[in-house]
Motif scaffolding. Structure first.
Motif, mmCIF file in Angstrom:
data_model
loop_
_atom_site.group_PDB
_atom_site.id
_atom_site.type_symbol
_atom_site.label_atom_id
_atom_site.label_comp_id
_atom_site.label_asym_id
_atom_site.label_seq_id
_atom_site.Cartn_x
_atom_site.Cartn_y
_atom_site.Cartn_z
ATOM 1 N N ILE A 26 49.039 -34.984 -69.800
ATOM 2 C CA ILE A 26 48.188 -34.578 -70.914
ATOM 3 C C ILE A 26 48.940 -33.536 -71.724
ATOM 4 O O ILE A 26 49.429 -32.551 -71.191
ATOM 5 C CB ILE A 26 46.837 -34.030 -70.413
ATOM 6 N N SER A 27 49.038 -33.788 -73.033
ATOM 7 C CA SER A 27 49.810 -32.910 -73.906
ATOM 8 C C SER A 27 48.908 -31.870 -74.585
ATOM 9 O O SER A 27 48.994 -30.692 -74.267
ATOM 10 C CB SER A 27 50.546 -33.755 -74.952
ATOM 11 N N TYR A 37 42.121 -36.354 -75.976
ATOM 12 C CA TYR A 37 43.402 -35.752 -75.632
ATOM 13 C C TYR A 37 44.550 -36.658 -76.043
ATOM 14 O O TYR A 37 44.403 -37.874 -76.111
ATOM 15 C CB TYR A 37 43.503 -35.514 -74.114
ATOM 16 N N LYS A 38 45.706 -36.029 -76.291
ATOM 17 C CA LYS A 38 46.941 -36.780 -76.479
ATOM 18 C C LYS A 38 47.690 -36.725 -75.160
ATOM 19 O O LYS A 38 47.835 -35.672 -74.554
ATOM 20 C CB LYS A 38 47.794 -36.177 -77.585
ATOM 21 N N VAL A 39 48.148 -37.887 -74.702
ATOM 22 C CA VAL A 39 48.874 -38.003 -73.439
ATOM 23 C C VAL A 39 50.278 -38.497 -73.769
ATOM 24 O O VAL A 39 50.454 -39.346 -74.642
ATOM 25 C CB VAL A 39 48.145 -38.988 -72.491
ATOM 26 N N VAL A 73 49.990 -41.498 -76.290
ATOM 27 C CA VAL A 73 48.780 -42.271 -76.039
ATOM 28 C C VAL A 73 47.605 -41.358 -76.374
ATOM 29 O O VAL A 73 47.521 -40.237 -75.862
ATOM 30 C CB VAL A 73 48.690 -42.730 -74.563
ATOM 31 N N PHE A 74 46.724 -41.831 -77.237
ATOM 32 C CA PHE A 74 45.555 -41.050 -77.629
ATOM 33 C C PHE A 74 44.336 -41.586 -76.890
ATOM 34 O O PHE A 74 44.048 -42.779 -76.941
ATOM 35 C CB PHE A 74 45.358 -41.131 -79.141
ATOM 36 N N GLU A 133 39.076 -33.681 -65.303
ATOM 37 C CA GLU A 133 38.508 -34.995 -64.992
ATOM 38 C C GLU A 133 39.401 -36.119 -65.512
ATOM 39 O O GLU A 133 39.572 -37.141 -64.844
ATOM 40 C CB GLU A 133 37.106 -35.126 -65.594
ATOM 41 N N LEU A 134 39.996 -35.913 -66.689
ATOM 42 C CA LEU A 134 40.902 -36.914 -67.241
ATOM 43 C C LEU A 134 42.172 -37.016 -66.395
ATOM 44 O O LEU A 134 42.683 -38.108 -66.175
ATOM 45 C CB LEU A 134 41.242 -36.598 -68.690
#
Length: 107
Positions: A65-66, A73-75, A86-87, A96-97
């Motif tokens: 996670i960025s 979130y942006k990953v 990846v959005f 949790e993510l």
């Protein structure tokens, strides 16, 4: 119409998430992980973004996670010298993510 109730919000979170296909190229092995992530509760939309090159080498697929974005979130997905944004749109908290990403990576 009025405000959504807790029951209607819970019903919408039970639908499988949508995986957006807006690029013709993806990081090798990323799409099956994102499809498994879409099956988890609380994930609404998953959109793979821009491919890029990194200076470092990452032998195994990593999802990190960025930054938080509006609604999710942006990953950053990394494998080898290639990275891909990846959005993920979700009401889940960051912890949790992270747990959902770990489950998707294991399967």
């Amino acid at each position: 119409m009025g405000k959504p109730t807790a029951d209607s919000l819970r019903a919408t979170s039970q639908k499988p998430a949508r995986l957006v296909w807006n690029h013709s190229t993806h990081l090798s092995g990323l799409i099956p992980i994102l499809e498994r992530l879409c099956q988890q509760d609380g994930i609404q939309t998953v959109t793979p973004g821009v491919l890029g090159r990194s200076r470092g080498h990452c032998p195994k697929m990593q999802l990190r996670i960025s930054v938080p974005i509006r609604g999710g979130y942006k990953v950053i997905a990394r494998q080898g010298k290639t990275v891909q944004e990846v959005f993920i749109l979700t009401p889940l908290a960051q912890s949790e993510l992270e747990a959902a990403l770990a489950i998707a990576m294991k399967s």
